[in-house]
Design a protein around this motif. Structure first.
Motif, short mmCIF file in Angstrom:
data_model
loop_
_atom_site.label_atom_id
_atom_site.label_comp_id
_atom_site.label_asym_id
_atom_site.label_seq_id
_atom_site.Cartn_x
_atom_site.Cartn_y
_atom_site.Cartn_z
N GLY A 7 0.82 -1.21 0.00
CA GLY A 7 0.00 0.00 0.00
C GLY A 7 0.84 1.26 0.00
N SER A 8 1.92 1.25 0.77
CA SER A 8 2.78 2.44 0.81
C SER A 8 3.53 2.61 -0.50
CB SER A 8 3.76 2.36 1.99
OG SER A 8 4.67 1.29 1.82
N ALA A 9 3.92 1.50 -1.12
CA ALA A 9 4.60 1.59 -2.42
C ALA A 9 3.66 2.15 -3.47
CB ALA A 9 5.14 0.23 -2.83
N ALA A 10 2.39 1.72 -3.41
CA ALA A 10 1.41 2.22 -4.38
C ALA A 10 1.16 3.70 -4.16
CB ALA A 10 0.12 1.42 -4.27
N SER A 11 1.07 4.13 -2.90
CA SER A 11 0.82 5.55 -2.64
C SER A 11 2.03 6.39 -3.04
CB SER A 11 0.48 5.78 -1.17
OG SER A 11 1.57 5.43 -0.34
N GLU A 12 3.24 5.87 -2.84
CA GLU A 12 4.44 6.59 -3.29
C GLU A 12 4.46 6.73 -4.80
OE1 GLU A 12 8.32 5.36 -2.02
OE2 GLU A 12 7.66 5.09 0.05
N GLU A 15 2.05 9.40 -5.77
CA GLU A 15 2.62 10.72 -5.47
C GLU A 15 3.63 11.13 -6.52
OE1 GLU A 15 4.32 11.78 -1.65
OE2 GLU A 15 2.75 10.60 -0.67
N LEU A 16 4.51 10.20 -6.88
CA LEU A 16 5.52 10.51 -7.89
C LEU A 16 4.89 10.84 -9.23
CD1 LEU A 16 8.28 7.87 -7.09
CD2 LEU A 16 8.39 10.33 -6.74
N SER A 17 3.86 10.10 -9.61
CA SER A 17 3.22 10.38 -10.89
C SER A 17 2.54 11.74 -10.87
CB SER A 17 2.23 9.28 -11.25
OG SER A 17 1.17 9.24 -10.32
N GLU A 18 1.93 12.12 -9.73
CA GLU A 18 1.32 13.44 -9.62
C GLU A 18 2.37 14.54 -9.67
OE1 GLU A 18 -1.10 13.56 -6.13
OE2 GLU A 18 -2.44 11.98 -6.86
N GLN A 19 3.51 14.33 -9.02
CA GLN A 19 4.59 15.31 -9.07
C GLN A 19 5.11 15.47 -10.49
OE1 GLN A 19 7.57 14.00 -6.32
NE2 GLN A 19 6.47 14.73 -4.51
N TYR A 20 5.25 14.37 -11.20
CA TYR A 20 5.72 14.41 -12.58
C TYR A 20 4.75 15.21 -13.45
CZ TYR A 20 7.09 12.86 -17.22
OH TYR A 20 7.47 12.82 -18.53
N GLU A 21 3.46 14.96 -13.29
CA GLU A 21 2.46 15.70 -14.07
C GLU A 21 2.51 17.19 -13.75
OE1 GLU A 21 -1.40 13.97 -13.66
OE2 GLU A 21 -0.67 11.98 -14.25
#
Length: 78
Positions: A7-12, A15-21
């Motif tokens: 779950g934490s890996a999926a949330s990370e 987060e990374l994909s949102e930061q990239y966007e």
């Protein structure tokens, strides 16, 4: 424990994909990016046309230049 790690890996990852966007939106696209896109697209098309031109010209070149099978293969590999 594994479900928490998953779950934490999926949330990370989210987060990374949102930061990239967000970063990509901040950068934007300008004249340079569109010019680069067009130039690279034309180069890719020219590279692809090379295969068709060789295949189109090979029968005539075979007769005119008296090419053997090995020489025709070398011409097509350029």
């Amino acid at each position: 424990a594994k479900s928490r790690e998953g779950g934490s890996a999926a949330s990370e990852l989210e987060e990374l994909s949102e930061q990239y966007e967000d970063i990509m939106e901040d950068c934007g696209h300008g004249k340079f990016q569109w010019t680069l896109f067009i130039v690279l697209g034309l180069a890719l098309m020219a590279d692809g046309v090379e295969c068709y031109v060789v295949a189109f010209a090979l029968p005539s070149a075979e007769k005119d230049l008296c090419l053997s099978n090995a020489e025709k293969g070398m011409l097509g590999k350029s």
